[in-house]
Design a protein around this motif. Structure first.
Motif, PDB file in Angstrom:
ATOM      1  N   ALA A   1       0.845  -1.200   0.000  1.00 28.70           N
ATOM      2  CA  ALA A   1       0.000   0.000   0.000  1.00 28.70           C
ATOM      3  C   ALA A   1       0.878   1.247   0.000  1.00 28.70           C
ATOM      4  O   ALA A   1       0.563   2.246  -0.653  1.00 28.70           O
ATOM      5  CB  ALA A   1      -0.935  -0.005   1.201  1.00 28.70           C
ATOM      6  N   GLY A   2       1.999   1.184   0.718  1.00 31.84           N
ATOM      7  CA  GLY A   2       2.933   2.308   0.750  1.00 31.84           C
ATOM      8  C   GLY A   2       3.514   2.618  -0.611  1.00 31.84           C
ATOM      9  O   GLY A   2       3.728   3.778  -0.964  1.00 31.84           O
TER      10      GLY A   2
ATOM     11  N   LEU B   1      -2.519  13.311   3.569  1.00 27.45           N
ATOM     12  CA  LEU B   1      -2.514  11.854   3.644  1.00 27.45           C
ATOM     13  C   LEU B   1      -2.945  11.424   5.044  1.00 27.45           C
ATOM     14  O   LEU B   1      -2.649  12.105   6.026  1.00 27.45           O
ATOM     15  CB  LEU B   1      -1.107  11.308   3.375  1.00 27.45           C
ATOM     16  CG  LEU B   1      -0.526  11.543   1.987  1.00 27.45           C
ATOM     17  CD1 LEU B   1       0.923  11.074   1.929  1.00 27.45           C
ATOM     18  CD2 LEU B   1      -1.350  10.837   0.924  1.00 27.45           C
ATOM     19  N   SER B   2      -3.599  10.279   5.130  1.00 25.46           N
ATOM     20  CA  SER B   2      -3.991   9.742   6.434  1.00 25.46           C
ATOM     21  C   SER B   2      -2.748   9.243   7.178  1.00 25.46           C
ATOM     22  O   SER B   2      -1.702   8.979   6.574  1.00 25.46           O
ATOM     23  CB  SER B   2      -4.977   8.592   6.251  1.00 25.46           C
ATOM     24  OG  SER B   2      -4.305   7.470   5.690  1.00 25.46           O
TER      25      SER B   2
ATOM     26  N   GLU C   1      -2.408   6.378   8.370  1.00 24.77           N
ATOM     27  CA  GLU C   1      -2.141   5.033   7.862  1.00 24.77           C
ATOM     28  C   GLU C   1      -1.357   5.093   6.560  1.00 24.77           C
ATOM     29  O   GLU C   1      -0.390   4.340   6.368  1.00 24.77           O
ATOM     30  CB  GLU C   1      -3.449   4.267   7.665  1.00 24.77           C
ATOM     31  CG  GLU C   1      -3.221   2.830   7.257  1.00 24.77           C
ATOM     32  CD  GLU C   1      -4.499   1.999   7.193  1.00 24.77           C
ATOM     33  OE1 GLU C   1      -4.383   0.798   6.929  1.00 24.77           O
ATOM     34  OE2 GLU C   1      -5.596   2.556   7.386  1.00 24.77           O
ATOM     35  N   ASP C   2      -1.742   5.989   5.642  1.00 25.18           N
ATOM     36  CA  ASP C   2      -1.003   6.144   4.388  1.00 25.18           C
ATOM     37  C   ASP C   2       0.443   6.556   4.654  1.00 25.18           C
ATOM     38  O   ASP C   2       1.374   6.055   4.011  1.00 25.18           O
ATOM     39  CB  ASP C   2      -1.659   7.185   3.482  1.00 25.18           C
ATOM     40  CG  ASP C   2      -2.889   6.667   2.761  1.00 25.18           C
ATOM     41  OD1 ASP C   2      -3.111   5.442   2.729  1.00 25.18           O
ATOM     42  OD2 ASP C   2      -3.633   7.515   2.216  1.00 25.18           O
TER      43      ASP C   2
ATOM     44  N   VAL D   1       0.968   4.702  -2.412  1.00 26.67           N
ATOM     45  CA  VAL D   1       0.981   6.070  -1.889  1.00 26.67           C
ATOM     46  C   VAL D   1       2.197   6.813  -2.435  1.00 26.67           C
ATOM     47  O   VAL D   1       2.100   7.966  -2.869  1.00 26.67           O
ATOM     48  CB  VAL D   1       0.989   6.074  -0.339  1.00 26.67           C
ATOM     49  CG1 VAL D   1       1.157   7.484   0.199  1.00 26.67           C
ATOM     50  CG2 VAL D   1      -0.281   5.443   0.201  1.00 26.67           C
TER      51      VAL D   1
ATOM     52  N   ASN E   1       2.377   3.631   5.984  1.00 23.50           N
ATOM     53  CA  ASN E   1       2.639   2.684   4.900  1.00 23.50           C
ATOM     54  C   ASN E   1       3.762   3.173   3.990  1.00 23.50           C
ATOM     55  O   ASN E   1       4.649   2.397   3.606  1.00 23.50           O
ATOM     56  CB  ASN E   1       1.367   2.430   4.092  1.00 23.50           C
ATOM     57  CG  ASN E   1       0.337   1.624   4.861  1.00 23.50           C
ATOM     58  OD1 ASN E   1       0.640   0.964   5.851  1.00 23.50           O
ATOM     59  ND2 ASN E   1      -0.896   1.684   4.416  1.00 23.50           N
TER      60      ASN E   1
END
Length: 89
Positions: free
Chosen positions: A9-10, A71-72, A74-75, A13, A78
């Motif tokens: 996921a990273g 960005l969140s 979590e993002d 992003v 990641n």
């Protein structure tokens, strides 16, 4: 954070938000400050670890903008995992 960072996921992003300046782990603004292991060891405040990447991505530094509002958490976690993982290869 209570979640495990997701390197895949990273990478997504990173491609969407970071690659314009950091494609291939490089730095188009300050060429010596790459995302490679030695440069992260030398230049990243706090040293080459995920928490240091999180801080810099969240708050920005010099020419790098802050992504904390874009960005969140979590993002950001990641993408930090992705940056550290790719610096080791």
């Amino acid at each position: 954070p209570a979640f495990a960072a997701d390197v895949a996921a990273g990478e997504q992003v990173f491609s969407a938000n970071c690659a314009a300046c950091h494609a291939g782990g490089q730095n188009v603004i300050m060429p010596e400050k790459t995302l490679e292991k030695d440069a992260l060891d030398q230049y990243l405040a706090g040293g080459r670890k995920e928490s240091s990447v999180v801080t810099q991505v969240t708050n920005g530094k010099n020419a790098m903008p802050a992504f904390g509002g874009r960005l969140s958490d979590e993002d950001i976690a990641n993408v930090a995992a992705y940056v550290i993982k790719t610096s080791e290869t």
